[in-house]
Design an enzyme around this catalytic site. Structure first.
Site, short mmCIF file in Angstrom:
data_model
loop_
_atom_site.label_atom_id
_atom_site.label_comp_id
_atom_site.label_asym_id
_atom_site.label_seq_id
_atom_site.Cartn_x
_atom_site.Cartn_y
_atom_site.Cartn_z
NE ARG A 90 -1.69 -1.52 3.58
CZ ARG A 90 -2.00 -1.87 4.81
NH1 ARG A 90 -3.25 -1.86 5.20
NH2 ARG A 90 -1.08 -2.22 5.67
CB SER A 127 -8.48 -6.47 8.25
OG SER A 127 -8.40 -7.19 7.06
#
Length: 159
Positions: A90, A127
């Protein structure tokens, strides 16, 4: 047969995870999704629930196998004759940690790690963030597959 593994805790699987798995499924004949078992952490979803959710959202790919693992990822790879690990990145901060892991895994077993840049749409997604926002009543429906959103809604108390 070209095989790779996408490892993670997937608690829960997000659209970012799903994007990496989908892209890997186009590059490899079989993609193993290895759901990490960490006895010291209490997940929101049991490992069996995570496996079932992942199987449901990856069924359309046709070449994804999902199972749990406990221990070293390189042992998982050796047991299944998997020569490659696929990891999404990311940000630069992900790279620092993942590079060390990749070098260790390669040194231990010769398994290669391929880094896939995350789709910019999901560059902030994790998450943990999904669970936190959902726990406070925020709308995460655009961040997870519909079946996962439904499971989150059922699992978390209403705020």
């Amino acid at each position: 047969m070209r095989r790779a593994v996408c490892p993670g805790s997937f608690d829960p699987i997000t659209n970012g995870h799903l994007d990496i798995i989908a892209r890997a499924s186009k590059l490899y004949d079989v993609v193993h999704v290895a759901v990490m078992i960490n006895q010291s952490k209490k997940g929101l979803f049991a490992v069996e629930e995570r496996i079932e959710l992942i199987r449901e959202v990856t069924a359309e790919f046709g070449n994804v196998e999902v199972e749990a693992f406990h221990g070293l990822l390189v042992d998982f790879c050796k047991q299944r004759d998997i020569p490659a690990i696929v990891k999404g990145l990311r940000a630069v901060s992900d790279f620092d940690y993942e590079l060390q892991m990749a070098q260790m895994n390669n040194g231990l077993s010769g398994v290669e790690t391929l880094f896939v840049p995350t789709n910019p749409t999901y560059s902030f997604l994790s998450s943990s963030l999904v669970k936190e926002v959902a726990a406070w009543g925020g709308d995460v429906s655009h961040l997870v597959p519909p079946v996962v959103h439904e499971a989150l809604t059922e699992r978390l108390p209403k705020k």
